[in-house]
Write a protein that holds these residues in place. Structure first.
Motif, mmCIF file in Angstrom:
data_model
loop_
_atom_site.group_PDB
_atom_site.id
_atom_site.type_symbol
_atom_site.label_atom_id
_atom_site.label_comp_id
_atom_site.label_asym_id
_atom_site.label_seq_id
_atom_site.Cartn_x
_atom_site.Cartn_y
_atom_site.Cartn_z
ATOM 1 N N ILE A 18 0.838 -1.197 0.000
ATOM 2 C CA ILE A 18 0.000 0.000 0.000
ATOM 3 C C ILE A 18 0.872 1.246 0.000
ATOM 4 O O ILE A 18 0.629 2.192 -0.761
ATOM 5 C CB ILE A 18 -0.964 -0.007 1.214
ATOM 6 C CG1 ILE A 18 -2.026 -1.091 1.048
ATOM 7 C CG2 ILE A 18 -1.621 1.363 1.394
ATOM 8 C CD1 ILE A 18 -2.878 -1.313 2.279
ATOM 9 N N ASP A 19 1.917 1.240 0.827
ATOM 10 C CA ASP A 19 2.821 2.397 0.884
ATOM 11 C C ASP A 19 3.511 2.631 -0.455
ATOM 12 O O ASP A 19 3.634 3.766 -0.916
ATOM 13 C CB ASP A 19 3.858 2.211 1.991
ATOM 14 C CG ASP A 19 3.256 2.299 3.385
ATOM 15 O OD1 ASP A 19 2.133 2.853 3.503
ATOM 16 O OD2 ASP A 19 3.895 1.827 4.338
ATOM 17 N N ASN A 20 3.957 1.535 -1.082
ATOM 18 C CA ASN A 20 4.609 1.665 -2.389
ATOM 19 C C ASN A 20 3.641 2.238 -3.427
ATOM 20 O O ASN A 20 4.006 3.098 -4.232
ATOM 21 C CB ASN A 20 5.153 0.317 -2.864
ATOM 22 C CG ASN A 20 6.368 -0.113 -2.080
ATOM 23 O OD1 ASN A 20 7.085 0.723 -1.541
ATOM 24 N ND2 ASN A 20 6.613 -1.419 -2.018
ATOM 25 N N LEU A 21 2.406 1.741 -3.429
ATOM 26 C CA LEU A 21 1.418 2.250 -4.382
ATOM 27 C C LEU A 21 1.104 3.723 -4.131
ATOM 28 O O LEU A 21 0.941 4.504 -5.081
ATOM 29 C CB LEU A 21 0.133 1.407 -4.311
ATOM 30 C CG LEU A 21 0.237 -0.010 -4.889
ATOM 31 C CD1 LEU A 21 -1.026 -0.802 -4.590
ATOM 32 C CD2 LEU A 21 0.486 0.046 -6.383
ATOM 33 N N GLN A 22 1.010 4.111 -2.878
ATOM 34 C CA GLN A 22 0.751 5.525 -2.566
ATOM 35 C C GLN A 22 1.902 6.403 -3.028
ATOM 36 O O GLN A 22 1.697 7.493 -3.555
ATOM 37 C CB GLN A 22 0.522 5.710 -1.061
ATOM 38 C CG GLN A 22 -0.851 5.271 -0.615
ATOM 39 C CD GLN A 22 -1.062 5.476 0.871
ATOM 40 O OE1 GLN A 22 -0.107 5.613 1.628
ATOM 41 N NE2 GLN A 22 -2.313 5.497 1.286
ATOM 42 N N ARG A 23 3.146 5.920 -2.845
ATOM 43 C CA ARG A 23 4.299 6.689 -3.318
ATOM 44 C C ARG A 23 4.285 6.839 -4.836
ATOM 45 O O ARG A 23 4.548 7.912 -5.365
ATOM 46 C CB ARG A 23 5.595 6.009 -2.870
ATOM 47 C CG ARG A 23 6.161 6.665 -1.626
ATOM 48 C CD ARG A 23 7.544 6.121 -1.300
ATOM 49 N NE ARG A 23 7.369 5.199 -0.165
ATOM 50 C CZ ARG A 23 7.645 3.911 -0.179
ATOM 51 N NH1 ARG A 23 8.172 3.347 -1.230
ATOM 52 N NH2 ARG A 23 7.435 3.171 0.872
ATOM 53 N N ARG A 24 3.963 5.753 -5.539
ATOM 54 C CA ARG A 24 3.901 5.824 -6.999
ATOM 55 C C ARG A 24 2.805 6.774 -7.457
ATOM 56 O O ARG A 24 2.991 7.561 -8.393
ATOM 57 C CB ARG A 24 3.643 4.425 -7.583
ATOM 58 C CG ARG A 24 4.885 3.544 -7.540
ATOM 59 C CD ARG A 24 4.650 2.163 -8.055
ATOM 60 N NE ARG A 24 4.073 2.149 -9.391
ATOM 61 C CZ ARG A 24 3.465 1.106 -9.947
ATOM 62 N NH1 ARG A 24 3.368 -0.025 -9.252
ATOM 63 N NH2 ARG A 24 2.973 1.168 -11.149
ATOM 64 N N LEU A 25 1.650 6.729 -6.784
ATOM 65 C CA LEU A 25 0.547 7.611 -7.154
ATOM 66 C C LEU A 25 0.904 9.070 -6.909
ATOM 67 O O LEU A 25 0.646 9.940 -7.744
ATOM 68 C CB LEU A 25 -0.712 7.240 -6.349
ATOM 69 C CG LEU A 25 -1.961 8.054 -6.624
ATOM 70 C CD1 LEU A 25 -2.405 7.859 -8.067
ATOM 71 C CD2 LEU A 25 -3.063 7.669 -5.671
ATOM 72 N N SER A 26 1.550 9.349 -5.794
ATOM 73 C CA SER A 26 1.923 10.740 -5.511
ATOM 74 C C SER A 26 2.985 11.239 -6.474
ATOM 75 O O SER A 26 2.996 12.407 -6.853
ATOM 76 C CB SER A 26 2.399 10.891 -4.074
ATOM 77 O OG SER A 26 3.588 10.171 -3.886
ATOM 78 N N LEU A 28 3.196 10.290 -9.602
ATOM 79 C CA LEU A 28 2.478 10.542 -10.857
ATOM 80 C C LEU A 28 1.706 11.856 -10.812
ATOM 81 O O LEU A 28 1.643 12.588 -11.801
ATOM 82 C CB LEU A 28 1.505 9.398 -11.159
ATOM 83 C CG LEU A 28 2.134 8.072 -11.610
ATOM 84 C CD1 LEU A 28 1.075 6.997 -11.700
ATOM 85 C CD2 LEU A 28 2.825 8.265 -12.950
ATOM 86 N N LEU A 29 1.109 12.143 -9.667
ATOM 87 C CA LEU A 29 0.256 13.323 -9.543
ATOM 88 C C LEU A 29 0.992 14.521 -8.949
ATOM 89 O O LEU A 29 0.359 15.472 -8.510
ATOM 90 C CB LEU A 29 -0.962 12.995 -8.668
ATOM 91 C CG LEU A 29 -1.873 11.889 -9.189
ATOM 92 C CD1 LEU A 29 -2.968 11.612 -8.187
ATOM 93 C CD2 LEU A 29 -2.450 12.268 -10.539
ATOM 94 N N ALA A 38 -8.415 13.590 -2.747
ATOM 95 C CA ALA A 38 -7.111 13.066 -2.345
ATOM 96 C C ALA A 38 -6.837 13.394 -0.886
ATOM 97 O O ALA A 38 -6.053 14.268 -0.576
ATOM 98 C CB ALA A 38 -6.023 13.662 -3.232
ATOM 99 N N PRO A 39 -7.499 12.665 0.050
ATOM 100 C CA PRO A 39 -7.283 12.967 1.462
ATOM 101 C C PRO A 39 -5.888 12.601 1.933
ATOM 102 O O PRO A 39 -5.362 13.209 2.832
ATOM 103 C CB PRO A 39 -8.342 12.134 2.183
ATOM 104 C CG PRO A 39 -8.664 11.024 1.256
ATOM 105 C CD PRO A 39 -8.450 11.573 -0.134
ATOM 106 N N ALA A 40 -5.246 11.588 1.325
ATOM 107 C CA ALA A 40 -3.913 11.186 1.765
ATOM 108 C C ALA A 40 -2.902 12.289 1.495
ATOM 109 O O ALA A 40 -2.018 12.540 2.296
ATOM 110 C CB ALA A 40 -3.497 9.906 1.063
ATOM 111 N N ALA A 41 -3.026 12.967 0.350
ATOM 112 C CA ALA A 41 -2.092 14.035 0.017
ATOM 113 C C ALA A 41 -2.290 15.233 0.937
ATOM 114 O O ALA A 41 -1.341 15.895 1.315
ATOM 115 C CB ALA A 41 -2.271 14.444 -1.438
ATOM 116 N N SER A 42 -3.540 15.525 1.321
ATOM 117 C CA SER A 42 -3.773 16.692 2.176
ATOM 118 C C SER A 42 -3.344 16.432 3.608
ATOM 119 O O SER A 42 -2.881 17.323 4.289
ATOM 120 C CB SER A 42 -5.247 17.100 2.120
ATOM 121 O OG SER A 42 -6.044 16.071 2.671
ATOM 122 N N THR A 43 -3.494 15.182 4.092
ATOM 123 C CA THR A 43 -3.065 14.894 5.457
ATOM 124 C C THR A 43 -1.559 14.784 5.538
ATOM 125 O O THR A 43 -0.987 15.002 6.580
ATOM 126 C CB THR A 43 -3.708 13.598 5.989
ATOM 127 O OG1 THR A 43 -3.379 12.540 5.092
ATOM 128 C CG2 THR A 43 -5.197 13.736 6.130
#
Length: 156
Positions: A18-26, A28-29, A38-43
């Motif tokens: 999950i952490d790896n996928l979140q890093r890849r998504l961030s 990309l974006l 995108a609550p993960a990016a704001s927190t």
């Protein structure tokens, strides 16, 4: 709750994925602006995301609070704040004429009581730290007595 070591290891590996996928998504974006979805990016930045309507409600509540503090009954409108004139704020930290008179009377009474009790205090013109001849003589006698006592104790 009985969790085996195998289950814990599986949970850890899922968390890492999950952490790896979140890093890849961030990554990309990274150039895209943040949105409400995108609550993960704001927190991650430590700030909460508020919708425009929620921000308007919060600012209206703050303006109402400030208006109550100032003593006015109607808060300033949200739009066109620069065009309205602010309500005159109460003078804080300043004495009213009545308070100034009362303070003056109290101080005069205090000064009169001090004059009556002890008279005028005289300020000595002598510099501090300078011995008078009488003080120097007394100090000399005390030192001689101390030295004599030491000599007497040392000779025994």
């Amino acid at each position: 709750m009985d969790i085996s070591v195998k289950d814990l290891q599986e949970a850890v590996s899922i968390r890492q994925q999950i952490d790896n996928l979140q890093r890849r998504l961030s990554s990309l974006l990274r150039g895209a602006p943040q949105t409400a979805t995108a609550p993960a990016a704001s927190t991650a930045s430590g700030r909460r995301f508020f919708s425009p309507s929620t921000r308007a409600k919060l600012s209206a509540a703050a303006r109402a609070r400030w208006a109550r503090r100032r003593g006015t009954t109607t808060p300033a409108p949200a739009k066109g704040r620069g065009t309205t004139t602010p309500a005159p704020a109460k003078g804080r930290g300043q004495l009213t004429p009545a308070g100034r008179r009362k303070l003056s009377q109290l101080m005069k009474a205090r000064w009169a009581a001090r004059r009556k009790a002890g008279g005028k205090q005289t300020v000595s013109t002598r510099k501090k730290g300078v011995l008078t001849p009488a003080g120097r003589k007394r100090l000399s006698e005390l030192m001689k007595a101390r030295w004599a006592a030491r000599r007497k104790a040392g000779s025994k």
